[in-house]
Design a protein around this motif. Structure first.
Motif, PDB file in Angstrom:
ATOM      1  N   MET A   1       0.823  -1.183   0.000  1.00  0.00           N
ATOM      2  CA  MET A   1       0.000   0.000   0.000  1.00  0.00           C
ATOM      3  C   MET A   1       0.871   1.252   0.000  1.00  0.00           C
ATOM      4  SD  MET A   1      -3.362   0.906   2.185  1.00  0.00           S
ATOM      5  CE  MET A   1      -2.734   1.493   3.727  1.00  0.00           C
ATOM      6  N   LEU A   2       1.966   1.241   0.716  1.00  0.00           N
ATOM      7  CA  LEU A   2       2.866   2.388   0.743  1.00  0.00           C
ATOM      8  C   LEU A   2       3.477   2.620  -0.630  1.00  0.00           C
ATOM      9  CD1 LEU A   2       4.118   4.548   2.509  1.00  0.00           C
ATOM     10  CD2 LEU A   2       5.945   2.956   3.072  1.00  0.00           C
ATOM     11  N   LYS A   3       3.797   1.544  -1.330  1.00  0.00           N
ATOM     12  CA  LYS A   3       4.370   1.652  -2.669  1.00  0.00           C
ATOM     13  C   LYS A   3       3.351   2.266  -3.632  1.00  0.00           C
ATOM     14  CE  LYS A   3       6.867  -0.957  -6.143  1.00  0.00           C
ATOM     15  NZ  LYS A   3       7.388  -2.245  -6.542  1.00  0.00           N
ATOM     16  N   GLU A   4       2.087   1.844  -3.520  1.00  0.00           N
ATOM     17  CA  GLU A   4       1.040   2.411  -4.370  1.00  0.00           C
ATOM     18  C   GLU A   4       0.860   3.900  -4.098  1.00  0.00           C
ATOM     19  OE1 GLU A   4      -1.944  -1.380  -5.002  1.00  0.00           O
ATOM     20  OE2 GLU A   4      -2.239  -0.043  -3.293  1.00  0.00           O
ATOM     21  N   PHE A   5       0.910   4.286  -2.822  1.00  0.00           N
ATOM     22  CA  PHE A   5       0.789   5.697  -2.469  1.00  0.00           C
ATOM     23  C   PHE A   5       1.954   6.489  -3.051  1.00  0.00           C
ATOM     24  CE2 PHE A   5       1.552   9.273   0.466  1.00  0.00           C
ATOM     25  CZ  PHE A   5       0.366   9.959   0.248  1.00  0.00           C
ATOM     26  N   LYS A   6       3.167   5.939  -2.965  1.00  0.00           N
ATOM     27  CA  LYS A   6       4.349   6.617  -3.516  1.00  0.00           C
ATOM     28  C   LYS A   6       4.185   6.792  -5.025  1.00  0.00           C
ATOM     29  CE  LYS A   6       9.285   6.139  -4.176  1.00  0.00           C
ATOM     30  NZ  LYS A   6      10.411   5.224  -4.145  1.00  0.00           N
ATOM     31  N   ASN A   7       3.723   5.757  -5.714  1.00  0.00           N
ATOM     32  CA  ASN A   7       3.508   5.869  -7.157  1.00  0.00           C
ATOM     33  C   ASN A   7       2.452   6.917  -7.482  1.00  0.00           C
ATOM     34  OD1 ASN A   7       5.414   3.916  -7.707  1.00  0.00           O
ATOM     35  ND2 ASN A   7       3.921   2.243  -7.813  1.00  0.00           N
ATOM     36  N   PHE A   8       1.398   6.983  -6.674  1.00  0.00           N
ATOM     37  CA  PHE A   8       0.349   7.972  -6.882  1.00  0.00           C
ATOM     38  C   PHE A   8       0.887   9.391  -6.710  1.00  0.00           C
ATOM     39  CE2 PHE A   8      -2.869  10.688  -4.826  1.00  0.00           C
ATOM     40  CZ  PHE A   8      -3.737  10.816  -5.890  1.00  0.00           C
ATOM     41  N   ILE A   9       1.649   9.600  -5.652  1.00  0.00           N
ATOM     42  CA  ILE A   9       2.187  10.927  -5.370  1.00  0.00           C
ATOM     43  C   ILE A   9       3.197  11.358  -6.427  1.00  0.00           C
ATOM     44  CG2 ILE A   9       3.653  12.210  -3.731  1.00  0.00           C
ATOM     45  CD1 ILE A   9       0.747  11.966  -2.885  1.00  0.00           C
ATOM     46  N   MET A  10       3.960  10.431  -6.928  1.00  0.00           N
ATOM     47  CA  MET A  10       5.014  10.772  -7.870  1.00  0.00           C
ATOM     48  C   MET A  10       4.528  10.900  -9.317  1.00  0.00           C
ATOM     49  SD  MET A  10       7.354  11.335  -5.856  1.00  0.00           S
ATOM     50  CE  MET A  10       8.710  11.657  -6.950  1.00  0.00           C
ATOM     51  N   THR A  11       3.255  10.678  -9.565  1.00  0.00           N
ATOM     52  CA  THR A  11       2.767  10.870 -10.929  1.00  0.00           C
ATOM     53  C   THR A  11       2.771  12.350 -11.253  1.00  0.00           C
ATOM     54  OG1 THR A  11       0.468  10.990 -10.215  1.00  0.00           O
ATOM     55  CG2 THR A  11       1.294   8.818 -10.907  1.00  0.00           C
ATOM     56  N   GLY A  12       2.857  12.649 -12.518  1.00  0.00           N
ATOM     57  CA  GLY A  12       2.945  14.041 -12.952  1.00  0.00           C
ATOM     58  C   GLY A  12       1.739  14.869 -12.584  1.00  0.00           C
ATOM     59  N   ASN A  13       0.552  14.291 -12.638  1.00  0.00           N
ATOM     60  CA  ASN A  13      -0.651  15.072 -12.387  1.00  0.00           C
ATOM     61  C   ASN A  13      -0.700  15.615 -10.959  1.00  0.00           C
ATOM     62  OD1 ASN A  13      -1.462  14.562 -14.983  1.00  0.00           O
ATOM     63  ND2 ASN A  13      -2.803  12.869 -14.411  1.00  0.00           N
ATOM     64  N   VAL A  14      -0.312  14.810  -9.986  1.00  0.00           N
ATOM     65  CA  VAL A  14      -0.364  15.257  -8.595  1.00  0.00           C
ATOM     66  C   VAL A  14       0.672  16.355  -8.349  1.00  0.00           C
ATOM     67  CG1 VAL A  14      -0.052  14.524  -6.202  1.00  0.00           C
ATOM     68  CG2 VAL A  14      -1.283  13.063  -7.782  1.00  0.00           C
ATOM     69  N   ILE A  15       1.855  16.182  -8.891  1.00  0.00           N
ATOM     70  CA  ILE A  15       2.911  17.193  -8.710  1.00  0.00           C
ATOM     71  C   ILE A  15       2.498  18.490  -9.395  1.00  0.00           C
ATOM     72  CG2 ILE A  15       5.315  17.718  -9.210  1.00  0.00           C
ATOM     73  CD1 ILE A  15       5.756  15.266  -7.761  1.00  0.00           C
ATOM     74  N   GLU A  16       1.967  18.400 -10.613  1.00  0.00           N
ATOM     75  CA  GLU A  16       1.518  19.598 -11.321  1.00  0.00           C
ATOM     76  C   GLU A  16       0.404  20.291 -10.554  1.00  0.00           C
ATOM     77  OE1 GLU A  16       0.459  18.150 -15.163  1.00  0.00           O
ATOM     78  OE2 GLU A  16       2.551  17.755 -15.716  1.00  0.00           O
ATOM     79  N   PHE A  17      -0.504  19.517  -9.979  1.00  0.00           N
ATOM     80  CA  PHE A  17      -1.593  20.100  -9.197  1.00  0.00           C
ATOM     81  C   PHE A  17      -1.051  20.820  -7.968  1.00  0.00           C
ATOM     82  CE2 PHE A  17      -4.952  19.709  -5.932  1.00  0.00           C
ATOM     83  CZ  PHE A  17      -5.898  20.519  -6.540  1.00  0.00           C
ATOM     84  N   ALA A  18      -0.080  20.226  -7.292  1.00  0.00           N
ATOM     85  CA  ALA A  18       0.511  20.859  -6.105  1.00  0.00           C
ATOM     86  C   ALA A  18       1.181  22.179  -6.485  1.00  0.00           C
ATOM     87  CB  ALA A  18       1.504  19.914  -5.456  1.00  0.00           C
TER      88      ALA A  18
END
Length: 135
Positions: free
Chosen positions: A1-18
């Motif tokens: 689950m932690l790995k999935e969260f890391k992959n989610f956070i590191m996607t371009g869309n989340v970083i661009e949104f932040a």
């Protein structure tokens, strides 16, 4: 689950949104300062020295007790602050329009691919079958 969260956070869309949220906060401060300190004083000057930020309709006056302490606070409709907010909204909308317009100009135009050559139609195929059957 932690790995999935890391992959989610590191996607371009989340970083661009932040980044967009942080930039929006910074732009908000700049636009608010521009409206409050530059635009509204000019509007006030041309409207006879009116400061819109202080405009309000008082519903209940403040009641002061001894030693300057307020016993009852003032209840007022602050329409001047609302006018400032509307001007703020118009300026932000115009700036966003200019940014999107510039972005769309810089984007490479999408070249439509030529459609694949169409095969024979159903009538042509049926005619070909008929001709073969005749032979």
């Amino acid at each position: 689950m932690l790995k999935e969260f890391k992959n989610f956070i590191m996607t371009g869309n989340v970083i661009e949104f932040a980044v967009a949220v942080i930039m929006a906060g910074a732009v908000n401060g700049v636009v608010k300062g521009f409206v409050d300190d530059i635009v509204m004083p000019i509007v006030g000057y041309f409207s006879g020295g009116v400061d819109f930020a202080d405009k309000k309709i008082i519903l209940t006056e403040a009641v002061a007790a001894s030693e300057g302490v307020t016993e009852v606070i003032e209840v007022a409709i602050r329409y001047g602050a609302w006018v400032n907010t509307i001007v703020n909204l118009i300026i932000v909308g115009f700036i966003m329009f200019l940014l999107i317009k510039g972005y769309n100009k810089m984007k490479k135009p999408v070249v439509a691919e030529a459609p694949a050559p169409a095969g024979p139609t159903q009538e042509e195929l049926l005619a070909e079958i008929r001709d073969l059957l005749k032979k």
